[in-house]
Design a protein around this motif. Structure first.
Motif, mmCIF file in Angstrom:
data_model
loop_
_atom_site.group_PDB
_atom_site.id
_atom_site.type_symbol
_atom_site.label_atom_id
_atom_site.label_comp_id
_atom_site.label_asym_id
_atom_site.label_seq_id
_atom_site.Cartn_x
_atom_site.Cartn_y
_atom_site.Cartn_z
ATOM 1 N N LEU A 1 0.831 -1.202 0.000
ATOM 2 C CA LEU A 1 0.000 0.000 0.000
ATOM 3 C C LEU A 1 0.868 1.256 0.000
ATOM 4 O O LEU A 1 0.603 2.203 -0.757
ATOM 5 C CB LEU A 1 -0.937 -0.007 1.213
ATOM 6 C CG LEU A 1 -1.876 1.178 1.364
ATOM 7 C CD1 LEU A 1 -2.841 1.238 0.175
ATOM 8 C CD2 LEU A 1 -2.648 1.084 2.666
ATOM 9 N N GLU A 2 1.906 1.272 0.820
ATOM 10 C CA GLU A 2 2.812 2.425 0.854
ATOM 11 C C GLU A 2 3.509 2.606 -0.494
ATOM 12 O O GLU A 2 3.636 3.733 -0.984
ATOM 13 C CB GLU A 2 3.849 2.247 1.964
ATOM 14 C CG GLU A 2 3.296 2.410 3.363
ATOM 15 C CD GLU A 2 4.329 2.106 4.450
ATOM 16 O OE1 GLU A 2 5.534 2.011 4.134
ATOM 17 O OE2 GLU A 2 3.921 1.968 5.613
ATOM 18 N N ASP A 3 3.945 1.485 -1.075
ATOM 19 C CA ASP A 3 4.588 1.557 -2.400
ATOM 20 C C ASP A 3 3.615 2.103 -3.434
ATOM 21 O O ASP A 3 3.990 2.920 -4.280
ATOM 22 C CB ASP A 3 5.104 0.182 -2.831
ATOM 23 C CG ASP A 3 6.285 -0.296 -1.996
ATOM 24 O OD1 ASP A 3 6.882 0.537 -1.278
ATOM 25 O OD2 ASP A 3 6.605 -1.502 -2.059
ATOM 26 N N SER A 4 2.376 1.638 -3.373
ATOM 27 C CA SER A 4 1.362 2.102 -4.324
ATOM 28 C C SER A 4 1.096 3.595 -4.156
ATOM 29 O O SER A 4 0.966 4.325 -5.143
ATOM 30 C CB SER A 4 0.057 1.326 -4.139
ATOM 31 O OG SER A 4 0.243 -0.031 -4.449
ATOM 32 N N LYS A 5 1.030 4.046 -2.915
ATOM 33 C CA LYS A 5 0.827 5.471 -2.669
ATOM 34 C C LYS A 5 1.993 6.291 -3.220
ATOM 35 O O LYS A 5 1.788 7.324 -3.857
ATOM 36 C CB LYS A 5 0.667 5.742 -1.169
ATOM 37 C CG LYS A 5 -0.666 5.352 -0.603
ATOM 38 C CD LYS A 5 -0.741 5.663 0.885
ATOM 39 C CE LYS A 5 -2.065 5.243 1.491
ATOM 40 N NZ LYS A 5 -2.108 5.521 2.936
ATOM 41 N N SER B 1 4.143 9.784 -7.373
ATOM 42 C CA SER B 1 5.154 10.017 -8.411
ATOM 43 C C SER B 1 4.495 10.224 -9.771
ATOM 44 O O SER B 1 4.875 11.125 -10.519
ATOM 45 C CB SER B 1 6.114 8.824 -8.467
ATOM 46 O OG SER B 1 6.999 8.954 -9.535
ATOM 47 N N ILE B 2 3.490 9.411 -10.076
ATOM 48 C CA ILE B 2 2.779 9.538 -11.351
ATOM 49 C C ILE B 2 2.091 10.894 -11.434
ATOM 50 O O ILE B 2 2.149 11.574 -12.461
ATOM 51 C CB ILE B 2 1.775 8.386 -11.531
ATOM 52 C CG1 ILE B 2 2.522 7.072 -11.774
ATOM 53 C CG2 ILE B 2 0.809 8.660 -12.679
ATOM 54 C CD1 ILE B 2 1.656 5.839 -11.728
ATOM 55 N N VAL B 3 1.451 11.291 -10.352
ATOM 56 C CA VAL B 3 0.761 12.587 -10.335
ATOM 57 C C VAL B 3 1.766 13.716 -10.547
ATOM 58 O O VAL B 3 1.514 14.658 -11.316
ATOM 59 C CB VAL B 3 -0.020 12.772 -9.006
ATOM 60 C CG1 VAL B 3 -0.481 14.209 -8.837
ATOM 61 C CG2 VAL B 3 -1.214 11.826 -8.961
ATOM 62 N N GLU B 4 2.916 13.643 -9.883
ATOM 63 C CA GLU B 4 3.945 14.674 -10.044
ATOM 64 C C GLU B 4 4.451 14.716 -11.481
ATOM 65 O O GLU B 4 4.642 15.803 -12.040
ATOM 66 C CB GLU B 4 5.116 14.426 -9.074
ATOM 67 C CG GLU B 4 4.783 14.688 -7.619
ATOM 68 C CD GLU B 4 4.384 16.124 -7.348
ATOM 69 O OE1 GLU B 4 4.987 17.042 -7.943
ATOM 70 O OE2 GLU B 4 3.458 16.337 -6.555
ATOM 71 N N ASP B 5 4.656 13.538 -12.073
ATOM 72 C CA ASP B 5 5.104 13.490 -13.466
ATOM 73 C C ASP B 5 4.089 14.161 -14.381
ATOM 74 O O ASP B 5 4.456 14.943 -15.268
ATOM 75 C CB ASP B 5 5.335 12.040 -13.919
ATOM 76 C CG ASP B 5 6.577 11.418 -13.302
ATOM 77 O OD1 ASP B 5 7.408 12.173 -12.754
ATOM 78 O OD2 ASP B 5 6.716 10.177 -13.371
#
Length: 159
Positions: free
Chosen positions: A66-70, A75-79
């Motif tokens: 879950l932490e990795d997914s968050k 990261s995806i949102v920032e990209d």
């Protein structure tokens, strides 16, 4: 007392025989049943402990996942934010360049129109000067008449 002693010995012998019969027939079965039950209880407890440990491990793995997914989602949102910002800047630069190009074309067009108007004005001035000169040559003019013609010319030219 002899009857009494005989009864006691007979009771003791009966008790020993009963004990042997019970031991041979029942104690082994009862002991086996108790041992079997104890083994089943131990196995159940061990299984429960193993299940608990497995559940803890799965919980830790799930929390880590879950932490990795968050983190990955963030990261995806920032990209995408960076890409959107870059795209926005590119669009603004392109629009600014296009606006500058349009402005430059408009300035050139205005300059051409201005030159065209000046050329037309010069032609009209020359035409008027020719007309004025021809009128002046047709008449014998004095200084007063000459000044009037110049003032008319200036009025018509708009100087």
């Amino acid at each position: 007392m002899s009857g009494n002693l005989f009864t006691i010995v007979e009771t003791v012998i009966n008790f020993i025989i009963l004990l042997i019969i019970l031991r041979v027939l029942l104690f082994k079965r009862i002991t086996n049943a108790i041992d079997t039950r104890n083994n089943q209880v131990k196995e159940t407890i061990n299984k429960a402990n193993n299940d608990r440990e497995e559940a803890k491990t799965l919980k830790i793995q799930t929390e880590k996942s879950l932490e990795d997914s968050k983190a990955q989602g963030k990261s995806i949102v920032e990209d995408y934010k960076e890409k959107a910002e870059k795209l926005s800047q590119d669009i603004k630069k392109e629009a600014s360049s296009e606006a500058d190009l349009i402005m430059e074309r408009a300035k050139k067009e205005v300059e051409r129109e201005k030159e065209k108007a000046e050329d037309e004005l010069k032609k009209k001035v020359v035409d008027l000067a020719v007309i004025l000169s021809s009128k002046a040559l047709e008449k014998d003019i004095n200084e007063k008449e000459h000044r009037r013609l110049i003032e008319d010319f200036i009025t018509k030219v708009g100087m």
